[in-house]
Each structure stands twice: as structure tokens, then as C-alpha cells.
Write an enzyme that holds these catalytic residues in place. Structure first.
Site, short mmCIF file in Angstrom:
data_model
loop_
_atom_site.label_atom_id
_atom_site.label_comp_id
_atom_site.label_asym_id
_atom_site.label_seq_id
_atom_site.Cartn_x
_atom_site.Cartn_y
_atom_site.Cartn_z
N HIS B 115 0.92 -0.98 0.04
CA HIS B 115 -0.10 0.06 0.08
C HIS B 115 0.73 1.31 -0.01
CE1 HIS B 115 -3.56 2.50 1.13
NE2 HIS B 115 -2.57 3.37 1.67
N GLU B 116 1.98 1.39 0.80
CA GLU B 116 2.60 2.74 1.04
C GLU B 116 3.49 2.78 -0.44
OE1 GLU B 116 2.07 4.71 3.13
OE2 GLU B 116 0.74 3.34 4.43
N HIS B 119 1.74 4.43 -2.72
CA HIS B 119 1.70 6.01 -2.59
C HIS B 119 3.17 6.36 -3.16
CE1 HIS B 119 -1.81 6.62 -0.38
NE2 HIS B 119 -1.37 5.91 0.82
N HIS B 125 -5.45 7.33 -2.27
CA HIS B 125 -6.23 6.41 -1.79
C HIS B 125 -7.62 6.08 -2.80
CE1 HIS B 125 -4.98 6.97 2.63
NE2 HIS B 125 -4.15 6.06 1.80
#
Lengths: 80, 409
Positions: B115-116, B119, B125
Site C-alpha cells: 500500500h505504501e 503512494h 487512496h
């Protein structure tokens, strides 16, 4: 059950921290109830919760879930 | 999905600055590596780990206080991690979380890291609560995979992963349509005689010698057992023209005829083998030169200099070998940069070492069999009794799992 001020403040802090509420440039700390309700509605819709605009149990429980520290991009425009 | 930015390059380095204290480093590192794989599997991105110095993406764990991060964490629960958008590259995890892998307990490091990294690669998101890029951690999923929204997002930034869109492969053409026909292995060669096909300083500093259908490792103390080339690199034929490993990309390229194979460690990269069409077929040798991080390809009296990660203009190649490498013979058998930093060329039974000015050093050529293969010096009387395929060497082949493990390690 009526929510205490600490619970309300925690919810507002959450909405502020993750971008659902924007602090006004004039620096006023208080948000209008309708602003908070609108932010709650967006948060609930983005979280696939019943959209009430109220700080109900499901909404508060969702705010306590582990999550990423980055802001959310959601508002009525992006949700549309 | 929401797009926050993008890297202007597709080949990124990363560095793991520290690891969580309650998860074994091996498990944690594997989780982080897998997190990168989720993205590189669907977009034309590559990620190479570096152990020191600057990296594009830097992963670290810190607690409530950190002198290096203004966004302090909040203890167990709530905020798990945060990351900067491109092209900043910081990815931070809350040290106070119970990071786990392979269990429903705690917080799954692999999924949060993925997930990170989303980014860090430019994704914001997602509003799909089942997407990896949803803001809230949905819990451990044993068979986790990216949500279509995650895939659409990353491909909106970097494109789809397909051979046609890989910049570094523009010099190569389409995948072969005719499968290679397996053939009977050639007789086992004698490392002490005959000419090598290729030499390579491979991953983890291992030196490989190739001859016919076989490969073996060479160390300071001796040489390893002979293996079928295809037993180590599945799908690779024997009788190679050249082999070269690039520490820059972790890619191993093997050349034979008009085809090129690419492996990472012992796994063939998707889409290979491919046909060479901008470099002449039937190369003699190849080497990686760490000083300029380029791959050199040799044939006859000429060479090509190839940048693996950029579009190379080959119109001025081949250039004469003697213009760059003084004193080196033409028609090479093999070449490599070795762990001492020197460049070596091999031809027939002899090899040449170059000094830092790329001139052949005094005292060369020397004998490959004696100095590299740890063979006894042959007298004229013994030379005639040692053929290319001897029974004594045939007896040394090892195909047991333990022997295979040692070379695969």
C-alpha cells in the site's frame, strides 16, 4: 447515548487529519454543525457505511480502524 | 483511483534502512520484496535493492519520536504507516505495530508495504474498500492480490507491463514463435582442456565457466562440479556464445546465435528468449564494465557498448576492440570483469588481464587451465593423453540435491 465532548472532538480531529474537514484560513477553531455533518456524510459514503451525517456507532468504530496516515481525497465531487 | 504524481523513470532503486524488531529480518525482507513485486508484476517497473548509499525509495521503521520524520506515529493501532509521493521516496512504518506475515494476528507487513509503495509510486487512496489503496487496512488475506482499481491506477501512471512497452528491450524483437527443440547433451567437457564458450562473474560474486552443455563454478580454491546448463537455468541451451551479468540491473544475459536470453538469478524473464536484431549474431564474448555500468559485446575485431536501461544508438558500432582495449586479440572466446575489478579476456587456452588503462599487463597471456581451472601444468607427454572428453572428469558430475543446493545458494 449522548456523545461526550471528547468523543466529538476525536471525530472532528479524525475528519481534519484525513482531509474531510478543512480548517478555515481565518483560524477559527469551531466548525459549523452542517460542515461536520457534510464531512461525516462523505466519510460514511467513502467507507461504505450508512450515510446519515451523524456520528453513530458504526462511524466511530470505522474511525478507530487501523489505517494509512495519508489524507483521503474524498469529497462529494470525487465521490460523484 | 487517485493519481498524486509519478516517477520520471521506471527503474527504481530501494533501500531498507531498518526492520521491525519483532519480525525476523528474513521474513520482513521477503515481505517487502513481495510488496514491490505486486507492482512490478502489472506495470513496466523494476526495483533493485541497494545496501548502501542513496536509493530512490527508502523504507524505515520509526516510533512516536523520529528526528528524521515530522509525522510522528501514534503507538499500536490507528496509523500504521505513511509515505511520500513521487519523487520523494520516503516510506515509513510504525515501529510500535505488531508486524507479522502469514497470520491473521497483528498487521501484515507485506500488504501495508505494498500500500505504501503505491503512494511512493504515485497512487492516492482508492474509494474501493477492497482495493489495496483503500485507506483502511482490511486485514490479512492469505491469497492477497491487487484489486482491478489498483492495477488500473498504476497502469495509468506507468503503462501496462508488456514486452512491447519495455524501453530497454527496444533493440530486441518479438518473442520466438518456434520452441527450441531439446537435443541430446554433448559429451561432458574437460575443464582442463579445450576452449571455453563463456565466462561470467555472476550474482553473489560467483564465477561461472561455460563449455558445451555444461557449466561449473570457479573459486580461489578450486572448481565446482559440472552441471547441465539447463539444470541451472531452465530453458537455456548449451554451446553459448557469451554470458554477462549486470550488477546494475541484476540481469544475466546469455547469447547464442541470433537469440538472447535474460534471467534474474535462475529464473527466465517473461518474453525471453528474444531475437537480436541490432547487434550482429554469433557473438564471441560479453562483459559488464562497472566503471561506466555498460555491457560490452564482442565479435571478431569489433565491440558494441550497450546501456541496458537506455535506448542505445548502435549506428556507430561495432568499433575496433583495439581502440579501447590495447593488446587484446580478436576472435575472443570469453570475457569478463572480475571481482578484483580487472577486465579479463579469454581465447583458446590463454587469457589476458588488463590494467586500469585497459592495456594488457606484462606477463600475459597466461594459461587458463592452470590459473583458473586449478589444473596441473601439462607436460608435452601428458597433453596427448588428456582429451576434451575424459572418463575421469565424467565421473565428477554431481546432480544430487545437495550439490545443486550449494550452487543455487
Amino acid at each position: 447515548r449522548a456523545l461526550g465532548p471528547a468523543e466529538k472532538k476525536a471525530a472532528v480531529d479524525y475528519l481534519l487529519q484525513y482531509g474531510y474537514l478543512q480548517k478555515s484560513l481565518e483560524g477559527q477553531d469551531d466548525f459549523r454543525p452542517e460542515d461536520i455533518m457534510e464531512a461525516l456524510r462523505v466519510f460514511q459514503e467513502a467507507s461504505e457505511l450508512p450515510v446519515s451525517g451523524q456520528l453513530d456507532d458504526a462511524t466511530r468504530a470505522h474511525m478507530k480502524q487501523p489505517r494509512c496516515g495519508l489524507e483521503d481525497p474524498f469529497n462529494q465531487k470525487t465521490l460523484k | 483511483y487517485l493519481l498524486l504524481g509519478r516517477w520520471r523513470k521506471k527503474h527504481l532503486t530501494f533501500r531498507i534502512l531498518n526492520l521491525p524488531s519483532r519480525l525476523s529480518s528474513r521474513t520482513a525482507r521477503a515481505a517487502v520484496h513481495q510488496a514491490f513485486n505486486y507492482w512490478s508484476n502489472v506495470a513496466p517497473l523494476t526495483f533493485r535493492e541497494v545496501q548502501a548509499g542513496w536509493a530512490d525509495i527508502r523504507l524505515s521503521f520509526h516510533g512516536r519520536q523520529s528526528p528524521y520524520c515530522s509525522n510522528k506515529f501514534d503507538g499500536p493501532g490507528r496509523v500504521l504507516a505513511h509515505a511520500d509521493i513521487p519523487e520523494l521516496g520516503s516510506v515509513h512504518f510504525d515501529e510500535d505495530e505488531f508486524w507479522t506475515e502469514g497470520t491473521y494476528q497483528g498487521v501484515n507487513l507485506r500488504i501495508i508495504a505494498a500500500h505504501e509503495l503505491g503512494h511512493a509510486l504515485g497512487l492516492g487512496h482508492s474509494r474501493y474498500t477492497q482495493a489495496l489503496m483503500a485507506p483502511v487496512y482490511a486485514g490479512y488475506r492469505p491469497y492477497f492480490e491487487l484489486h482491478p482499481d489498483d492495477v488500473a491506477g498504476i497502469q495509468a501512471l506507468y503503462g501496462k507491463k508488456s514486452p512491447e512497452t519495455k524501453d530497454e528491450e527496444k533493440e530486441e524483437t518479438e518473442v520466438l514463435t518456434v520452441p527450441l527443440v531439446p537435443t541430446e547433451p554433448s559429451p561432458m567437457p574437460n575443464p582442463c582442456s579445450g576452449e571455453l564458450d563463456a565466462m561470467m562473474l555472476g550474482p553473489h560474486g560467483k564465477t561461472y565457466a561455460f563449455k558445451g552443455d555444461y557449466v561449473w563454478t570457479v573459486t580461489n580454491s578450486g572448481r565446482g562440479p559440472l552441471f547441465r546448463v539447463s539444470a541451472l537455468w531452465e530453458g537455456l541451451p548449451g554451446n553459448l556464445d557469451a554470458a554477462v551479468y549486470s550488477p546494475r540491473t541484476q540481469w544475466i544475459h546469455f547469447f547464442k546465435g541470433d537469440k538472447v536470453w535474460r534471467y534474474i538469478n535462475f529464473k527466465m524473464s517473461p518474453g525471453f528468449p528474444k531475437k537480436l536484431n541490432r547487434v550482429e549474431p554469433n557473438l564471441d564474448a560479453a562483459l559488464y564494465w562497472p566503471l561506466n555500468q555498460k555491457v560490452f559485446l564482442f565479435k571478431g575485431s569489433g565491440y558494441w557498448q550497450w546501456d541496458e536501461l537506455a535506448r542505445t544508438d548502435f549506428s556507430r558500432y561495432p568499433k575496433p576492440i583495439k581502440e579501447l582495449f590495447t593488446g587484446v586479440p580478436d576472435q575472443l572466446s570469453a570475457a569478463m570483469s572480475w571481482q578484483d575489478g580487472r577486465v579479463y579476456f579469454f581465447k583458446g587456452k590463454e587469457y589476458w588481464r588488463l590494467n586500469w588503462q585497459l592495456r594488457v599487463e606484462k606477463g600475459y597471456p597466461q594459461n587458463i587451465a592452470h590459473n583458473w581451472m586449478h589444473c596441473p601444468l601439462q607436460t608435452p607427454a601428458t597433453i596427448s593423453s588428456v582429451g576434451d572428453e575424459t572418463a575421469s572428469v565424467t565421473g565428477t558430475i554431481l546432480s544430487t540435491p545437495s550439490a545443486m543446493d550449494s550452487i543455487m545458494d
